[in-house]
Design an enzyme around this catalytic site. Structure first.
Site, short mmCIF file in Angstrom:
data_model
loop_
_atom_site.label_atom_id
_atom_site.label_comp_id
_atom_site.label_asym_id
_atom_site.label_seq_id
_atom_site.Cartn_x
_atom_site.Cartn_y
_atom_site.Cartn_z
N LYS A 92 0.84 -1.20 0.00
CA LYS A 92 0.00 0.00 0.00
C LYS A 92 0.87 1.26 0.00
O LYS A 92 0.61 2.21 -0.73
CB LYS A 92 -0.93 0.01 1.23
CG LYS A 92 -2.11 -0.94 1.08
CD LYS A 92 -2.84 -1.18 2.40
CE LYS A 92 -3.91 -2.25 2.20
NZ LYS A 92 -4.49 -2.75 3.44
N ASP A 130 -11.79 2.36 3.98
CA ASP A 130 -12.17 0.94 3.89
C ASP A 130 -13.68 0.78 3.68
O ASP A 130 -14.15 -0.29 3.32
CB ASP A 130 -11.81 0.22 5.20
CG ASP A 130 -10.54 -0.60 5.10
OD1 ASP A 130 -10.23 -1.07 3.99
OD2 ASP A 130 -9.88 -0.80 6.14
N GLN A 140 -5.48 -1.89 9.49
CA GLN A 140 -5.31 -3.20 8.86
C GLN A 140 -5.91 -4.31 9.73
O GLN A 140 -5.65 -4.37 10.94
CB GLN A 140 -3.81 -3.45 8.62
CG GLN A 140 -3.48 -4.69 7.83
CD GLN A 140 -3.93 -4.63 6.37
OE1 GLN A 140 -3.98 -3.57 5.76
NE2 GLN A 140 -4.27 -5.77 5.83
N1 GUN Z 1 -7.27 -7.18 5.74
C1 GUN Z 1 -7.57 -7.92 4.64
N2 GUN Z 1 -8.29 -7.18 3.77
C2 GUN Z 1 -8.44 -5.96 4.32
C3 GUN Z 1 -9.09 -4.76 3.89
O1 GUN Z 1 -9.69 -4.67 2.82
N3 GUN Z 1 -9.00 -3.72 4.75
C4 GUN Z 1 -8.36 -3.80 5.94
N4 GUN Z 1 -8.34 -2.72 6.70
N5 GUN Z 1 -7.74 -4.88 6.36
C5 GUN Z 1 -7.79 -5.95 5.55
#
Ligand code: GUN
Length: 283
Positions: free
Chosen positions: A52, A119, A96
């Site tokens: 990211k 998100d 996350q």
């Molecule tokens: N962990 C796995 N997929 C995601 C996601 O789309 N967002 C977040 N915040 N954590 C994740």
């Protein structure tokens, strides 16, 4: 029968990122800011977070990673979120998942300001999604809809079956497909005759996290098959779809890797740019 095609999420994600970079450069001024919170040291999360960060840098988004110990209290995490909520340089906040057992993902989701919730997990954004209003929505399902539109796959009136009912993928995917006028079924571990249900689907979305779970017999010839899963197996990475035995009867199918995965990050960047544009800093 029509020729089947492999839908390259990787190529489409690259195009999306290029467009975002152009948009950010064109608007100018303060760059968009994304804060990623990572609790504990889960190796998979670490990989995602570094992907990211790299992706942000390439399009011109300032990213900040806040690393917290596994033992951090929920109260301390909420204080960190509060600080980011009021930081004028931060447009998007993402915590996350998974989180350690003593921290509630639902409480964390509700603590992030809805307008910074890239998100799309805050109850306000969930409500907006189901009501057909504008808002910030989960990146993976948003990316899947965009990929299907880009690939000319018609959703209007289509029978769509989603296997998996998570808050991150299955449920928001259902809401977004409804918005595209698909007829939507959400299947899960209690579904009777899963195979028969899947075989009726024009659009089959697999988000169960079980390698090669969707077999050839589950797929209607010519169907669009979207594979959200990615698991490490003894013979490499595998999706939720038995790709080798499904690809030739599908009308279109996403590969693993290179399918849905790259879309998630591209649309996280897209949500961050959307939050930035809505923040009032851009005139
Ligand atoms: N962990 C796995 N997929 C995601 C996601 O789309 N967002 C977040 N915040 N954590 C994740």
């Amino acid at each position: 029968m029509t020729e089947s095609s492999v839908l390259s999420g990787r190529a489409f994600a690259k195009e999306v990122r290029r467009n975002l970079a152009d948009e950010i450069a064109g608007i100018g001024g303060r760059p968009p800011g994304l804060a990623v919170i990572i609790v504990a040291d889960d190796p998979a999360s670490r990989v995602y977070v570094s992907m990211k960060e790299k992706a942000c840098g390439k399009v011109g988004i300032d990213s900040t990673v806040v690393r917290l110990e596994e033992t951090v209290s929920q109260a301390e995490l909420l204080r960190v979120i509060d600080r980011l909520n009021t930081d004028p340089l931060i447009d998007g906040i993402l915590c996350q998942l998974p989180l350690p057992g003593h921290i509630s993902a639902a409480i964390v989701a509700s603590a992030i300001l809805p307008e910074k919730d890239v998100d799309g997990f805050h109850p306000e954004n969930v409500g907006r999604l189901w009501r057909g209003e504008d808002g910030l929505f989960p990146c993976t399902p948003v990316g899947i809809i965009a990929l299907m539109k880009h690939s000319g796959i018609s959703m209007d009136g289509a029978d769509a079956v989603i296997v998996g009912r998570s808050n991150i993928v299955g449920k928001p995917m259902a809401a977004l497909l409804l918005r595209e006028n698909a007829t939507v079924s959400v299947a899960h571990s209690h579904t009777f005759d899963l195979e028969g249900l899947c075989r009726r689907a024009d659009i089959l979305i697999a988000a169960v996290g079980r390698p090669r779970f969707i077999k050839r017999e589950f797929v209607k010839p010519g169907a669009t098959v979207i594979d959200v899963g990615i698991s490490r197996t003894d013979d490499g990475l595998a999706g939720d779809v038995d790709f080798d035995n499904v690809a030739d009867i599908s009308g279109a199918i996403t590969p693993v890797p290179g399918g849905v995965g790259p879309l998630t990050i591209a649309f996280l960047l897209s949500n961050t740019v959307k939050a930035w544009k809505n923040s009032g800093v851009v005139s």
